[in-house]
Write a protein that holds these residues in place. Structure first.
Motif, short mmCIF file in Angstrom:
data_model
loop_
_atom_site.label_atom_id
_atom_site.label_comp_id
_atom_site.label_asym_id
_atom_site.label_seq_id
_atom_site.Cartn_x
_atom_site.Cartn_y
_atom_site.Cartn_z
N UNK A 1 0.85 -1.19 0.00
CA UNK A 1 0.00 0.00 0.00
C UNK A 1 0.89 1.25 0.00
N UNK A 2 0.37 2.31 -0.60
CA UNK A 2 1.17 3.53 -0.76
C UNK A 2 0.27 4.75 -0.68
N UNK A 3 0.77 5.78 -0.01
CA UNK A 3 0.07 7.07 0.05
C UNK A 3 0.81 8.04 -0.86
N UNK A 4 0.13 8.50 -1.90
CA UNK A 4 0.73 9.36 -2.91
C UNK A 4 0.38 10.82 -2.65
N UNK A 5 1.27 11.73 -3.00
CA UNK A 5 0.99 13.16 -2.79
C UNK A 5 -0.14 13.64 -3.69
N UNK A 6 -0.85 14.65 -3.23
CA UNK A 6 -1.91 15.23 -4.04
C UNK A 6 -1.29 15.94 -5.25
N UNK A 7 -1.85 15.67 -6.40
CA UNK A 7 -1.34 16.29 -7.63
C UNK A 7 -2.02 17.62 -7.86
N UNK A 8 -1.26 18.61 -8.27
CA UNK A 8 -1.81 19.90 -8.65
C UNK A 8 -2.20 19.84 -10.12
N UNK A 9 -3.48 19.83 -10.37
CA UNK A 9 -3.97 19.70 -11.74
C UNK A 9 -3.81 21.01 -12.50
N UNK A 10 -3.24 20.92 -13.69
CA UNK A 10 -3.11 22.09 -14.56
C UNK A 10 -4.34 22.20 -15.45
N UNK A 11 -4.62 23.40 -15.86
CA UNK A 11 -5.79 23.61 -16.72
C UNK A 11 -5.59 22.91 -18.05
N UNK A 12 -6.69 22.48 -18.68
CA UNK A 12 -6.62 21.73 -19.93
C UNK A 12 -6.10 22.56 -21.09
N UNK A 13 -6.12 23.89 -20.91
CA UNK A 13 -5.66 24.74 -22.01
C UNK A 13 -4.15 24.82 -22.07
N UNK A 14 -3.49 24.37 -21.01
CA UNK A 14 -2.03 24.45 -21.00
C UNK A 14 -1.43 23.37 -21.89
N UNK B 1 5.96 -2.34 -7.22
CA UNK B 1 5.12 -3.38 -6.62
C UNK B 1 4.56 -4.33 -7.66
N UNK B 2 3.90 -3.78 -8.67
CA UNK B 2 3.16 -4.61 -9.61
C UNK B 2 4.06 -5.36 -10.59
N UNK B 3 5.11 -4.71 -11.08
CA UNK B 3 5.94 -5.33 -12.11
C UNK B 3 7.24 -5.93 -11.56
N UNK B 4 7.85 -5.26 -10.58
CA UNK B 4 9.10 -5.80 -10.03
C UNK B 4 8.84 -6.89 -8.98
N UNK B 5 7.82 -6.68 -8.15
CA UNK B 5 7.52 -7.64 -7.08
C UNK B 5 6.38 -8.59 -7.45
N UNK B 6 5.53 -8.18 -8.37
CA UNK B 6 4.41 -9.02 -8.79
C UNK B 6 3.34 -9.18 -7.73
N UNK B 7 3.04 -8.09 -7.01
CA UNK B 7 2.06 -8.14 -5.92
C UNK B 7 0.94 -7.14 -6.15
N UNK B 8 -0.23 -7.36 -5.54
CA UNK B 8 -1.32 -6.38 -5.62
C UNK B 8 -0.89 -5.05 -5.00
N UNK B 9 -1.37 -3.96 -5.57
CA UNK B 9 -0.95 -2.62 -5.14
C UNK B 9 -2.17 -1.77 -4.86
N UNK B 10 -2.15 -1.09 -3.71
CA UNK B 10 -3.24 -0.19 -3.32
C UNK B 10 -2.66 1.18 -3.05
N UNK C 1 -5.72 1.56 4.62
CA UNK C 1 -5.64 0.21 5.17
C UNK C 1 -7.03 -0.42 5.32
N UNK C 2 -8.02 0.40 5.53
CA UNK C 2 -9.39 -0.10 5.59
C UNK C 2 -9.81 -0.68 4.24
N UNK C 3 -9.41 -0.01 3.17
CA UNK C 3 -9.67 -0.51 1.82
C UNK C 3 -8.95 -1.84 1.58
N UNK C 4 -7.71 -1.92 2.03
CA UNK C 4 -6.94 -3.15 1.88
C UNK C 4 -7.62 -4.30 2.62
#
Length: 760
Positions: free
Chosen positions: A31-44, A73-82, A112-115
């Motif tokens: 399982x991994x917690x990823x940072x929030x992405x700052x979405x750029x406008x579609x016109x950029x 996780x998915x390709x190097x370790x071959x495990x489910x990833x959340x 972890x609840x989702x997992x």
């Protein structure tokens, strides 16, 4: 246990996962917690879309290199990833975490609840916490809410340099730097995307440690890494970073991250894959190599020992043996009433000792109408007695409250002695104990079984406790929230910024450091930065939570299991002391600071010693009551304890924190006078400057202080009481319970106790 690995993509979480596997646990997913992405406008322009800022500041999680974790996780370790995006902020930044909405810790809870919904078989969570109490306590908090076990095998595992060597050499990990924040030592343009192994091998990290005090393993936040290969885990491929960009912080050019625009997985050869699988099985199988069982098959010897053990039991004193002989057999098993009242001693400063808490009624062991056996009935009777004791204690606390300006609750209790007639009662009592004392910052505890009908009036449970008024609220109150108009211990304690009223060391993660708390109690409670109350320590191996045992060779050389357990008990105590922060700016502690304690030995230890004695004499001659080796038991316990205190249980104080003399500035060429360090290698003895240190230590130079300490050692002894009891928790044969001075208090009081004296 089946576990989920909490991965950041860095070296620590990957190595922690590998160690969990080696200790016999089974990895199910990551399982991994990823940072929030700052979405750029579609016109950029799409060409600039890759330049979006992926990193938002987090107190809890590594965010650099997050782009590549899914491939790990998915390709190097071959495990489910959340994965879950970090939506909360660091709203609660105190060391004591309490559930608060929109905090980033709650993102971990939901992840972890989702997992758990997808993998109901998961029992534990592994993480890479090393020294961060902030991070560890929050992971433990989440695990407790989800009924999961926290695995933190890197927690206080070794010194920073040794840990780095273990990660690179033992783990075979290849990693690159993806974030640096250590100017002028590590610079973004120069060191990002550099191989960590090369930085270690060319001396860069050692040089920065010597010049600037940088943590070699980056525990101070100096750098973060991304693992590109770990042969034992990455069975199917390794990461290849093909396109990266160095991005510097706008406000600080010494801080930067490595933006990964493009990476791929380079597949591994089939023969490497099968070889790694064999390696994993080997490593997993070796995890418990040091834990072996030893069985005695000589029935003749066992018969002799059984006779000796029975004789020993008859010689153990029982408080009511005389009374029992005067009670008619027809009423011995009925309810026995007593006018016994507990002893209450109130001391200055809000400290209180309540002892001899027993139920006014000893329940009849035949009160139950069901068809269960007497053992079950005895345990239920013990539970009823314990519930009566808690009601009595609650009444006492309410009366103490009415006589003071403070509101006294069970949260104010810092230490509990729990005496049982049989250790088999412990499991049922423990559930009610937890409900009464709670699991959040609980008191330290020692629990022993004294034997059937050994407690007053045939009781099954007796309890003593020590409490400090308002210390519970002190741990749970922010200074800004306290009403300064009230005259209470809490208000005065909050105003004292030099001596915290109470500190609690409560580690609930499995690690290599010291045993995890089995139940609702803490490893240590520190009172006013001065007194340390240590929980009872038995001879558990921390990473496996199994009692240490000798193999056949050790036994042939005279090393009994009870002796090994006693050694390990002292070592565990030393590890806990080493992990202390008394709140006064001085970390750590040593066994030589012990003010007094108890050494418990069970009848199992006496039986084992009797067996070895009989084996040494041969089978001839039989056995009688005079063959009970009491003197030898006390003598060996005294010798083991004296040796343990003299060498601090084999634990080098401050080594993990980089403060020991072997790794301190005492051995570096930094131009500082070596006499400015104390015997533990701490600059100014842990005080803020030389003048304060000289004043506190009586204006003696460091070398003179050490000399005085050495001269006084021969005149001082640690008072230890050795007691042989019926049973100890987990069928242990030895247990150590200590009260110590904190390191700072010991330096002021000149506590020197390197030669303990055990009394039986």
């Amino acid at each position: 246990m089946k576990f989920v690995a909490l991965l950041s993509g860095g070296k620590d979480s990957i190595y922690a996962t590998l160690l969990a596997l080696r200790h016999g646990h089974e990895l199910v997913c990551c399982a991994h917690l990823a940072p929030r992405r700052r979405r750029l406008s579609s016109s950029q322009d799409d060409d600039h879309h890759d330049d979006e800022d992926l990193e938002e500041e987090s107190y809890m999680y590594q965010t650099a290199g997050s782009e590549a974790v899914r491939l790990q996780v998915e390709e190097c370790m071959g495990l489910p990833f959340y994965v879950r995006e970090i939506r909360g902020k660091s709203r609660n930044t105190s060391l004591v975490y309490e559930e608060r909405g929109h905090d980033e810790v709650e993102d971990l809870f939901h992840l972890l609840q989702t997992v758990q919904k997808s993998h109901s078989e998961i029992e534990a969570v592994s993480s890479g916490a090393i020294l961060s109490t902030y991070q560890r306590t929050r992971i433990e908090h989440v695990c407790q809410r989800l009924r999961l076990t926290s695995l933190s095998y890197l927690w206080r595992m070794s010194s920073q340099r040794a840990l780095l060597d273990g990660i690179l050499d033992d783990g075979g990990i290849e990693a690159v730097l993806v974030r640096v924040a250590c100017p002028p030592g590590l610079l973004p343009q120069k060191h990002l995307n550099r191989n960590l192994r090369s930085l270690r091998d060319d001396g860069t990290l050692d040089d920065l440690h010597g010049r600037w005090g940088m943590h070699p393993a980056g525990e101070g936040g100096e750098y973060e890494t991304l693992v590109v290969d770990c042969p034992a885990l990455f069975r199917f491929g390794r990461l290849k970073l093909e396109e990266v960009v160095v991005v510097c912080d706008e406000s600080d050019e010494g801080v930067g991250i490595l933006r990964i625009r493009k990476c791929r997985v380079e597949k591994k050869m089939e023969k490497n894959e099968s070889g790694n699988e064999k390696g994993n099985e080997s490593e997993k199988g070796n995890g418990n190599k040091s834990i072996t069982s030893h069985h005695y098959s000589t029935t003749a010897l066992k018969g002799v020992v059984d006779h000796v053990a029975q004789s020993a039991k008859s010689q153990l004193p029982t408080s009511n043996s005389t009374m029992q002989s005067t009670i008619p057999k027809s009423i011995q098993n009925r309810v026995i009433r007593s006018m016994h009242l507990p002893n209450v001693r109130i001391m200055k400063g809000g400290l209180c000792h309540i002892s001899a808490l027993i139920s006014p009624i000893a329940c009849d062991n035949n009160y139950s109408n069901n068809n269960s056996n007497d053992k079950v009935d005895e345990a239920e009777a013990a539970v009823r007695e314990f519930l009566t004791i808690t009601q009595m204690l609650q009444t006492l606390l309410s009366r103490l409250t009415s006589s003071s300006t403070s509101s006294i609750t069970p949260q104010d209790i810092i230490y509990v002695h729990l005496y049982l007639s049989e250790i088999s009662h412990f499991a049922k009592i423990n559930r009610h104990y937890q409900q009464y004392f709670g699991t959040h910052l609980p008191p330290s505890r020692s629990c022993v079984a004294v034997g059937h009908r050994a407690l007053p009036g045939g009781r099954r449970v007796m309890m003593d406790c020590i409490l400090q008024c308002d210390s519970g609220r002190y741990l749970r109150t922010d200074a800004k929230d306290e009403d300064s108009t009230t005259d209470s211990f809490l208000q005065r304690a909050m105003a004292n910024h030099h001596h915290p009223l109470r500190k609690v060391l409560h580690v609930q993660s499995l690690s290599t450091w010291a045993p995890v708390c089995i139940g609702p109690y803490s490893q240590a409670n520190v009172l006013r930065s001065s007194l340390v109350f240590l929980a009872g320590m038995i001879g558990l191996i921390p990473e496996t939570m199994r009692l240490i045992q000798s193999d056949g060779d050790d036994y042939a050389e005279g090393a009994n299991d009870w002796e090994l357990e006693l050694h390990q008990s002292w070592r565990n105590a030393a590890s806990v002391l080493d992990g202390l922060d008394d709140g006064g700016g001085v970390a750590g502690g040593k066994l030589e600071d012990c003010l007094g304690g108890l050494v418990y030995l069970s009848l199992g230890a006496l039986e084992e010693l009797s067996l070895s004695s009989v084996k040494g004499r041969g089978n001839g001659g039989g056995a009688n009551d005079n063959d009970i080796p009491w003197e030898e038991l006390w003598s060996r316990a005294n010798s083991i304890s004296r040796h343990a205190v003299s060498c601090n249980g084999g634990v080098v104080m401050g080594k993990v924190d980089g403060l020991s003399s072997s790794e301190s500035n005492l051995n570096s060429n930094n131009g500082i006078d070596p006499t400015l360090y104390d015997e533990d290698g701490m600059l100014y003895g842990g005080y803020e400057d030389e003048e304060t240190w000289r004043e506190i230590s009586g204006s003696l130079p460091a070398t003179a202080t050490v000399t005085a300490t050495a001269n006084d050692a021969s005149e001082s002894e640690t008072p230890l009481l050795a007691v042989c009891l019926a049973e100890l928790p987990m069928k242990a044969k030895a247990e150590v319970e200590l009260i110590c001075a904190s390191r700072r208090a010991a330096s002021c009081l000149r506590v020197v106790t390197s030669t303990p004296c055990v009394q039986s």
